[in-house]
Write a protein that holds these residues in place. Structure first.
Motif, PDB file in Angstrom:
ATOM      1  N   ASN A   1      11.524  47.748  28.034  1.00 30.76           N
ATOM      2  CA  ASN A   1      11.645  48.426  29.322  1.00 30.76           C
ATOM      3  C   ASN A   1      12.111  47.477  30.423  1.00 30.76           C
ATOM      4  OD1 ASN A   1      10.551  51.357  29.036  1.00 30.76           O
ATOM      5  ND2 ASN A   1       9.116  50.122  27.867  1.00 30.76           N
ATOM      6  N   TYR A   2      11.698  46.223  30.326  1.00 26.32           N
ATOM      7  CA  TYR A   2      12.130  45.230  31.307  1.00 26.32           C
ATOM      8  C   TYR A   2      13.632  44.982  31.181  1.00 26.32           C
ATOM      9  CZ  TYR A   2      11.131  41.478  34.601  1.00 26.32           C
ATOM     10  OH  TYR A   2      11.065  40.702  35.737  1.00 26.32           O
ATOM     11  N   PHE A   3      14.091  44.950  29.933  1.00 21.79           N
ATOM     12  CA  PHE A   3      15.526  44.800  29.690  1.00 21.79           C
ATOM     13  C   PHE A   3      16.315  45.907  30.388  1.00 21.79           C
ATOM     14  CE2 PHE A   3      18.944  46.641  27.123  1.00 21.79           C
ATOM     15  CZ  PHE A   3      19.885  45.631  27.172  1.00 21.79           C
ATOM     16  N   VAL A   4      15.854  47.141  30.274  1.00 22.69           N
ATOM     17  CA  VAL A   4      16.522  48.266  30.925  1.00 22.69           C
ATOM     18  C   VAL A   4      16.518  48.082  32.440  1.00 22.69           C
ATOM     19  CG1 VAL A   4      16.432  50.758  31.364  1.00 22.69           C
ATOM     20  CG2 VAL A   4      16.018  49.878  29.063  1.00 22.69           C
ATOM     21  N   GLY A   5      15.387  47.633  32.982  1.00 20.74           N
ATOM     22  CA  GLY A   5      15.307  47.403  34.418  1.00 20.74           C
ATOM     23  C   GLY A   5      16.296  46.358  34.899  1.00 20.74           C
ATOM     24  N   VAL A   6      16.451  45.297  34.135  1.00 19.48           N
ATOM     25  CA  VAL A   6      17.383  44.225  34.520  1.00 19.48           C
ATOM     26  C   VAL A   6      18.827  44.726  34.541  1.00 19.48           C
ATOM     27  CG1 VAL A   6      18.373  42.016  33.792  1.00 19.48           C
ATOM     28  CG2 VAL A   6      15.900  42.340  33.757  1.00 19.48           C
ATOM     29  N   VAL A   7      19.243  45.479  33.535  1.00 22.45           N
ATOM     30  CA  VAL A   7      20.640  45.925  33.493  1.00 22.45           C
ATOM     31  C   VAL A   7      20.901  47.096  34.443  1.00 22.45           C
ATOM     32  CG1 VAL A   7      21.066  45.075  31.169  1.00 22.45           C
ATOM     33  CG2 VAL A   7      20.256  47.414  31.471  1.00 22.45           C
ATOM     34  N   ILE A   8      19.856  47.857  34.811  1.00 19.74           N
ATOM     35  CA  ILE A   8      20.040  48.936  35.798  1.00 19.74           C
ATOM     36  C   ILE A   8      20.493  48.361  37.135  1.00 19.74           C
ATOM     37  CG2 ILE A   8      18.698  50.521  37.264  1.00 19.74           C
ATOM     38  CD1 ILE A   8      17.321  51.547  34.791  1.00 19.74           C
ATOM     39  N   PHE A   9      20.125  47.115  37.425  1.00 17.82           N
ATOM     40  CA  PHE A   9      20.593  46.454  38.648  1.00 17.82           C
ATOM     41  C   PHE A   9      22.117  46.529  38.745  1.00 17.82           C
ATOM     42  CE2 PHE A   9      22.233  42.719  40.846  1.00 17.82           C
ATOM     43  CZ  PHE A   9      21.497  42.704  42.017  1.00 17.82           C
ATOM     44  N   TYR A  10      22.799  46.365  37.611  1.00 17.61           N
ATOM     45  CA  TYR A  10      24.264  46.365  37.617  1.00 17.61           C
ATOM     46  C   TYR A  10      24.826  47.782  37.718  1.00 17.61           C
ATOM     47  CZ  TYR A  10      23.566  41.517  36.562  1.00 17.61           C
ATOM     48  OH  TYR A  10      23.156  40.207  36.653  1.00 17.61           O
ATOM     49  N   LEU A  11      24.107  48.750  37.201  1.00 15.74           N
ATOM     50  CA  LEU A  11      24.503  50.135  37.402  1.00 15.74           C
ATOM     51  C   LEU A  11      24.405  50.493  38.883  1.00 15.74           C
ATOM     52  CD1 LEU A  11      25.295  52.909  36.247  1.00 15.74           C
ATOM     53  CD2 LEU A  11      22.859  53.367  35.915  1.00 15.74           C
ATOM     54  N   LEU A  12      23.341  50.064  39.529  1.00 17.31           N
ATOM     55  CA  LEU A  12      23.192  50.294  40.972  1.00 17.31           C
ATOM     56  C   LEU A  12      24.272  49.552  41.761  1.00 17.31           C
ATOM     57  CD1 LEU A  12      19.304  50.103  41.471  1.00 17.31           C
ATOM     58  CD2 LEU A  12      20.752  52.141  41.443  1.00 17.31           C
ATOM     59  N   SER A  13      24.710  48.403  41.251  1.00 13.67           N
ATOM     60  CA  SER A  13      25.771  47.649  41.924  1.00 13.67           C
ATOM     61  C   SER A  13      27.068  48.450  41.960  1.00 13.67           C
ATOM     62  CB  SER A  13      26.005  46.304  41.215  1.00 13.67           C
ATOM     63  OG  SER A  13      24.871  45.474  41.341  1.00 13.67           O
ATOM     64  N   ARG A  14      27.308  49.220  40.924  1.00 13.26           N
ATOM     65  CA  ARG A  14      28.485  50.080  40.899  1.00 13.26           C
ATOM     66  C   ARG A  14      28.390  51.144  41.993  1.00 13.26           C
ATOM     67  NH1 ARG A  14      33.612  50.447  38.381  1.00 13.26           N
ATOM     68  NH2 ARG A  14      34.220  52.642  38.317  1.00 13.26           N
ATOM     69  N   LEU A  15      27.193  51.711  42.163  1.00 13.41           N
ATOM     70  CA  LEU A  15      26.988  52.748  43.168  1.00 13.41           C
ATOM     71  C   LEU A  15      26.849  52.169  44.576  1.00 13.41           C
ATOM     72  CD1 LEU A  15      24.342  54.829  41.167  1.00 13.41           C
ATOM     73  CD2 LEU A  15      26.812  55.228  41.297  1.00 13.41           C
ATOM     74  N   PHE A  16      26.489  50.892  44.639  1.00 15.15           N
ATOM     75  CA  PHE A  16      26.274  50.209  45.920  1.00 15.15           C
ATOM     76  C   PHE A  16      27.564  50.102  46.725  1.00 15.15           C
ATOM     77  CE2 PHE A  16      26.149  45.944  48.054  1.00 15.15           C
ATOM     78  CZ  PHE A  16      25.243  46.260  49.057  1.00 15.15           C
ATOM     79  N   TRP A  17      28.650  49.758  46.051  1.00 15.14           N
ATOM     80  CA  TRP A  17      29.925  49.592  46.736  1.00 15.14           C
ATOM     81  C   TRP A  17      30.682  50.916  46.784  1.00 15.14           C
ATOM     82  CZ3 TRP A  17      30.196  45.329  49.340  1.00 15.14           C
ATOM     83  CH2 TRP A  17      29.583  44.165  48.851  1.00 15.14           C
ATOM     84  N   LYS A  18      31.161  51.268  47.970  1.00 13.19           N
ATOM     85  CA  LYS A  18      31.976  52.465  48.114  1.00 13.19           C
ATOM     86  C   LYS A  18      33.355  52.202  47.509  1.00 13.19           C
ATOM     87  CE  LYS A  18      29.733  53.933  52.409  1.00 13.19           C
ATOM     88  NZ  LYS A  18      29.925  54.190  53.855  1.00 13.19           N
ATOM     89  N   ARG A  19      33.972  53.250  47.002  1.00  9.35           N
ATOM     90  CA  ARG A  19      35.325  53.107  46.464  1.00  9.35           C
ATOM     91  C   ARG A  19      36.283  52.766  47.595  1.00  9.35           C
ATOM     92  NH1 ARG A  19      37.708  54.801  41.831  1.00  9.35           N
ATOM     93  NH2 ARG A  19      35.866  56.014  41.281  1.00  9.35           N
ATOM     94  N   THR A  20      37.068  51.696  47.416  1.00 10.79           N
ATOM     95  CA  THR A  20      38.004  51.272  48.445  1.00 10.79           C
ATOM     96  C   THR A  20      39.433  51.314  47.902  1.00 10.79           C
ATOM     97  OG1 THR A  20      37.792  48.949  47.809  1.00 10.79           O
ATOM     98  CG2 THR A  20      36.328  49.743  49.532  1.00 10.79           C
ATOM     99  N   THR A  21      40.373  51.574  48.793  1.00 10.26           N
ATOM    100  CA  THR A  21      41.786  51.644  48.395  1.00 10.26           C
ATOM    101  C   THR A  21      42.624  50.827  49.370  1.00 10.26           C
ATOM    102  OG1 THR A  21      42.092  53.632  49.695  1.00 10.26           O
ATOM    103  CG2 THR A  21      41.558  53.930  47.374  1.00 10.26           C
TER     104      THR A  21
END
Length: 249
Positions: A229-249
């Motif tokens: 479960n800790y492993f999942v928590g660590v990699v979810i950080f990177y999933l949130l990083s994708r959502l953290f940045w708005k799409r830019t053009t």
């Protein structure tokens, strides 16, 4: 006329600065999903193979029966991924993840330097790169057996250092983004920033509270379930990083 010229020059500098930011943001954003999905899919694919496709394993002592380690802690991650053929999936996936982690922390360092108009190697980059190095070391030695107590201790220390450095890097990076949120207001989702702070806080708290149990003997199933479960928590950080940045053009 001079005022209009200065205004135009200032606007050009702002546009140039924003273009540099957007380029660096896109570089960071483009690899975050890969850092989440590659290790997550690889590890769970190893779990499915070793619990469901027993015919693939030449040594039937390696197979696992009726376990969901996220819940019952029936096996450790290394127990699932260190045997043939699962290590053929796990090791390359971890090597690739380590490379992506190096790029991720390097690009974030460039981004924060651009925002602060500095040219430094921030601590989050140092800890992030070290976490990638220890992930590689852990993957190399996974499945190699030596009947030496010091070797077993070495493997545990390497894995522990990977986790510690990863959480420290994530925490420091989130702290910098929180300080820079006004400059990044047009580029980030503030709600996701709060989620990232909350996630890192939970990971750090769980690590500290679990330490006495982890260093003591026994509690094997708890340790295994926590590991998954800790492993999942660590990699979810990177999933949130994708959502953290708005799409830019």
């Amino acid at each position: 006329e001079k005022w209009a010229q200065k205004k135009e020059e200032l606007e050009k500098k702002i546009r140039k600065s924003n273009l540099i930011k957007m380029k660096e943001i896109n570089q960071v954003r483009s690899i975050t999903l890969w850092i989440f999905f590659i290790p997550f899919i690889a590890l769970n694919l190893c779990l499915i193979l070793i619990t469901q496709f027993h015919g693939l394993f030449p040594n039937q002592e390696d197979v696992l029966l009726n376990t969901i380690p996220y819940i019952d802690g029936g096996a450790s991650i290394s127990r699932t991924a260190r045997v043939f053929p699962t290590y053929l999936i796990f090791k390359p996936a971890m090597f690739l993840t380590a490379i992506l982690l190096f790029i991720y922390w390097k690009n974030n360092n460039q981004l924060v330097n651009n925002l602060n108009t500095t040219n430094l190697n921030y601590k989050f980059k140092t800890f992030g790169v070290l976490s990638a190095v220890f992930l590689v070391i852990h993957s190399i030695f996974l499945g190699i057996k030596f009947d030496l107590q010091i070797y077993k201790l070495f493997r545990r220390v390497v894995l522990l250092l990977f986790i510690i450095f990863e959480i420290i890097a994530q925490g420091i990076l989130v702290y910098h983004f929180y300080k820079l949120k006004k400059k990044l207001n047009d580029f980030i989702n503030n709600k996701i920033l709060i989620l990232k702070i909350f996630l890192v806080g939970i990971l750090a708290t769980v690590a500290i509270l679990s330490l006495p149990l982890l260093i003591s003997k026994g509690n094997t199933h708890f340790k295994h379930a926590l590991e998954w479960n800790y492993f999942v928590g660590v990699v979810i950080f990177y999933l949130l990083s994708r959502l953290f940045w708005k799409r830019t053009t």
